[in-house]
Design an enzyme around this catalytic site. Structure first.
Site, PDB file in Angstrom:
ATOM      1  CD  GLU A 116      -5.985   4.791   4.898  1.00 12.03           C
ATOM      2  OE1 GLU A 116      -5.299   4.076   4.142  1.00 12.03           O
ATOM      3  OE2 GLU A 116      -5.494   5.540   5.770  1.00 12.03           O
ATOM      4  CB  THR A 172      -7.610  -4.370   2.385  1.00 15.15           C
ATOM      5  OG1 THR A 172      -6.752  -3.903   3.426  1.00 15.15           O
ATOM      6  CG2 THR A 172      -7.492  -3.445   1.182  1.00 15.15           C
ATOM      7  CG  ASP A 192      -5.700   0.146   3.733  1.00 15.69           C
ATOM      8  OD1 ASP A 192      -5.775  -1.035   4.113  1.00 15.69           O
ATOM      9  OD2 ASP A 192      -4.769   0.911   4.041  1.00 15.69           O
ATOM     10  NE  ARG A 216      -7.609   6.599   9.843  1.00 18.11           N
ATOM     11  CZ  ARG A 216      -6.923   6.396   8.726  1.00 18.11           C
ATOM     12  NH1 ARG A 216      -5.660   5.991   8.774  1.00 18.11           N
ATOM     13  NH2 ARG A 216      -7.478   6.583   7.564  1.00 18.11           N
ATOM     14  NE  ARG A 231       4.421  12.957  10.645  1.00 16.31           N
ATOM     15  CZ  ARG A 231       3.861  11.871  10.069  1.00 16.31           C
ATOM     16  NH1 ARG A 231       3.822  10.739  10.703  1.00 16.31           N
ATOM     17  NH2 ARG A 231       3.352  11.945   8.853  1.00 16.31           N
ATOM     18  CD  GLN A 287      -2.779   4.069  10.799  1.00 18.29           C
ATOM     19  OE1 GLN A 287      -3.997   4.063  10.651  1.00 18.29           O
ATOM     20  NE2 GLN A 287      -1.962   4.641   9.934  1.00 18.29           N
ATOM     21  CG  HIS A 318      -4.794  10.568   3.142  1.00 22.58           C
ATOM     22  ND1 HIS A 318      -5.767  10.513   4.117  1.00 22.58           N
ATOM     23  CD2 HIS A 318      -3.861   9.636   3.498  1.00 22.58           C
ATOM     24  CE1 HIS A 318      -5.452   9.587   5.009  1.00 22.58           C
ATOM     25  NE2 HIS A 318      -4.302   9.041   4.658  1.00 22.58           N
ATOM     26  CD  GLU A 338      -5.372   2.957  -0.111  1.00 26.22           C
ATOM     27  OE1 GLU A 338      -4.594   2.404  -0.931  1.00 26.22           O
ATOM     28  OE2 GLU A 338      -5.182   2.959   1.109  1.00 26.22           O
ATOM     29  CG  ASP A 371      -2.099   0.882   1.051  1.00 26.34           C
ATOM     30  OD1 ASP A 371      -2.427   1.231  -0.100  1.00 26.34           O
ATOM     31  OD2 ASP A 371      -2.728   1.244   2.062  1.00 26.34           O
ATOM     32  CE1 TYR A 414      -0.152   8.369   4.332  1.00 26.37           C
ATOM     33  CE2 TYR A 414       2.002   9.421   4.208  1.00 26.37           C
ATOM     34  CZ  TYR A 414       0.774   9.259   4.836  1.00 26.37           C
ATOM     35  OH  TYR A 414       0.502   9.995   5.966  1.00 26.37           O
ATOM     36  CD  GLU A 429      -7.805  13.058   4.509  1.00 30.47           C
ATOM     37  OE1 GLU A 429      -8.053  11.887   4.146  1.00 30.47           O
ATOM     38  OE2 GLU A 429      -7.432  13.942   3.725  1.00 30.47           O
ATOM     39  CE  LYS A 441      -3.381   1.923   7.370  1.00 35.94           C
ATOM     40  NZ  LYS A 441      -4.221   2.788   6.516  1.00 35.94           N
TER      41      LYS A 441
END
Lengths: 435, 435
Positions: free
Chosen positions: A214, A273, A249, A253, A154, A256, A145, A216, A138, A140, A384, A269
């Site tokens: 997610e 999926t 995916d 959270r 962060r 993770q 995102h 994707e 996977d 990124y 998000e 994860k």
């Protein structure tokens, strides 16, 4: 462009016009659990095993008789391994067979017996995973995102790490967790910090409270390479692509966030999926090429593409259905975004993945990473939309969500337009029976 | 404990006495590339397909005739799937067949025809990967290594992240990169920072300059679980283990250092992981149980083991052979360390991996993470020995190394003692032909 007309009735809004012809693995009402290849056409599915055994490919002389056994296999791996030119020949031949003015009416159009056996209403068929997945990686590559998630995990000043614009960041995923659209998604339990503020290093084992999606694109490979060799950009990276699917995916959270430093996500994860069932060929998406997002970083030559339009403009949408009291559901479209919101193309991901000599295999699955736009309403994850679980997301029927609750259903769709789309990639959340 | 005596001559120092009986996949001088199961006994290998077809298992009535086809398969997956009780029955039966005072001399001891066909000198056989590996996950359970690496990659004060003592940290690896002992290891190229000090964010694409080893134990699974279920500690996690191998998780430190934030290593690891050929069963290692390293953190109950001796005391050694001018080589034993230097056992890794419902499969490979002791001479990677490439490592023959050069050969060995060991896990470094 209007798709070519067919003698078979195909609804105007169908993802599966003659302009598409994606491939999948099905069982049918008549196949007694025996898997085989199939293609969707409008609201029907053509059983390619039965079609082939009924001499359906007799006018496609370039496909050798012994090669036709690929359609009787329980995965598309053998078909994929035949390579892009063969995929395209088969697709074009099937377009001809279904075309209103087909040159081969005796094959299917006027062959009532074969039509009855091979061309089934969609509800008489069931999809399975299209490929046996050797490895799943996977990426990124959705920079919007990555920026948003990095800001939340962060801080905005360090949202993107210095490597981000130099290489397609990615991690090895768990092939065993990839499931077909419609498979129940069981809420994982894991180590989470219930009170991050006051007990930032004391985890509890509990069901995930921040279950997310997610949005994707997935990409299946049709080429195998030996260890120590690579697939090169502008050469074999693009021809190594079998086709594309939608991919959710699912992400825990809270699990993770605690586990992912320093080696990346694992249990956050690997519980599920989900992919859409039909593999859409690059040739079907050719009219929808679009430019990648601009990358101002000077790329190393092994990642430089001759052209910039190496992603696709497919309208991806996310529907969230919340169960209501009557046993029905309230559905809200929470996202609508173009799949072109990527900083890296799949050929770049492939070139990078194999640049150090990693062996790639037919059936390998690559994920794009979450695709988000820059505006509200274009976000590919609840992380998000809810700003890291701080803000309620308003939904139809007076519903609110930060993350997914048991009973919620999420459905991705992808429409390129002109009768080319992906169908559905859907999953419903269930409580774990062990909780 | 002296291993039971055999009618076959077994060298005293052999890893493969009757006390061991590990399983592998071989081709033989006579099998014309057809793979099948085999076991090593001293300097011989028993071809289990030929043995089985020659009625070798006729006295093992609990192994149904139709089950004996597992030995004719090109991988051990079907044999593994039969479960630990069957593995142990077969192992004990083969011990009996080879025992000096065997109750069944007619099976092999006095059956010259079958002996000639099935029991071959080792050099007339060749090993292949023992399992078809669905997914490969590499953990980081060697706390001494994790501390040393964390000190070098970050700083000693933050060497171990807060999660480290709460859960076995791990990442999904690349199954396609796992190779059998003896396979050439081709130096990967990738993005590296040639001048980290002055250009900390400007990578170059170049051959790896910090090619390293990681001394690990690998563990193969013999149980499959469905998504949404888990293997529980003190219950099914331990019985899900088929057996153990040595593992060299070759690492490109310079590639890894630049790429690994925030999602973990990708190309720094996926170019090769070498395993030893014979899968040693837990029953063979039972006499060598040892205590894990002490973990002062209060564990969550899904990780709590009833007993502390859930790792093994196997003496792992690392030989580094540097080519000399005469075409020979100078060999230095650079490491000798007990495999018990782990903070987490394999049952704990399995329980954690599956705790969120990740589907586990027969043939999955788990790696322990690099095993280092606390003393010089007990380090499982060159990263640690060279203090991040700052210090030369002194070797026999006036040689020096920080990391591996082309032509170097690394050989791991693992000796539990009393005739139980792992054989070799070896690889030689080659320049990439594309450089």
């Amino acid at each position: 462009m209007t798709p070519p007309k067919s003698w078979l009735s195909i609804p105007e809004q169908s993802d599966f016009s003659l302009a598409n012809i994606p491939f999948g693995i099905i069982e049918t009402k008549y196949s007694s659990r025996d898997k085989r290849a199939g293609i969707p056409i409008g609201n029907h599915v053509l059983d390619l095993k039965v079609f082939s055994e009924g001499n359906g490919f007799s006018k496609l002389s370039s496909l050798a008789t012994e090669q036709r056994s690929v359609f009787s296999q329980p995965t598309l791996n053998e078909f994929a391994a035949l390579g892009q030119p063969t995929h395209n020949l088969v697709r074009e031949y099937l377009q001809e067979v279904f075309s209103e003015s087909t040159s081969y009416p005796e094959i299917l159009k006027e062959n009532e017996a074969l039509k009855k056996e091979a061309l089934l209403p969609k509800h008489e068929t069931k999809n399975h995973l299209p490929m046996q997945i050797g490895d799943y990686t996977d990426f990124y590559a959705g920079v919007n995102h990555a920026f948003n998630a990095g800001s939340l995990f962060r801080d905005p000043a360090n949202a993107l790490n210095p490597n981000y614009t130099h290489l397609p960041v990615g991690y090895h995923g768990r092939a065993s967790s990839v499931v077909i659209s419609g498979t129940p998604v069981i809420r994982p339990s894991g180590q989470i910090l219930l009170d991050q503020q006051n007990s930032p290093t004391t985890p509890t084992f509990a069901p995930c409270r921040a279950l997310d999606i997610e949005l994707e694109m997935g990409c299946f490979l049709c080429k195998s390479t030996a260890l120590g060799t690579s697939l090169r950009i502008n050469k074999d990276a693009e021809t190594a692509i079998f086709g594309y699917v939608l991919m959710n995916d699912w992400s825990a959270r809270d699990i993770q966030r605690w586990e992912y430093v320093p080696l990346g996500p694992l249990n956050g994860k690997n519980f599920a999926t989900t992919i859409s069932p039909w593999v859409v060929l690059p040739s079907a998406l050719e009219p929808f090429r679009a430019k990648k997002l601009e990358n101002k970083t000077q790329l190393l030559s092994y990642l430089k593409e001759y052209r910039e339009d190496t992603v696709y403009d497919i309208t991806l949408s996310v529907d969230l259905t919340i169960p209501d009291e009557d046993g029905g559901g309230d559905t809200t479209t929470i996202t609508r975004v173009s799949s072109s919101n990527l900083l890296w193309s799949f050929p770049q991901m492939i070139a990078h993945h194999s640049a150090g000599g990693c062996a790639m295999n037919v059936g390998d699955l690559l994920g794009s990473g979450t695709i988000s736009g820059k505006e509200a309403g274009e976000l590919g994850s609840l992380l998000e939309m809810s700003e890291g679980g701080k803000k309620e997301i308003r939904l139809a029927g007076m519903n609110m969500r930060k993350y997914l609750l048991d009973g919620d259903t999420v459905t991705f769709r992808g429409a390129a337009g002109d009768g080319v789309g992906f169908g559905e990639c859907t999953g419903k959340i269930y409580m774990s029976s062990s909780n």
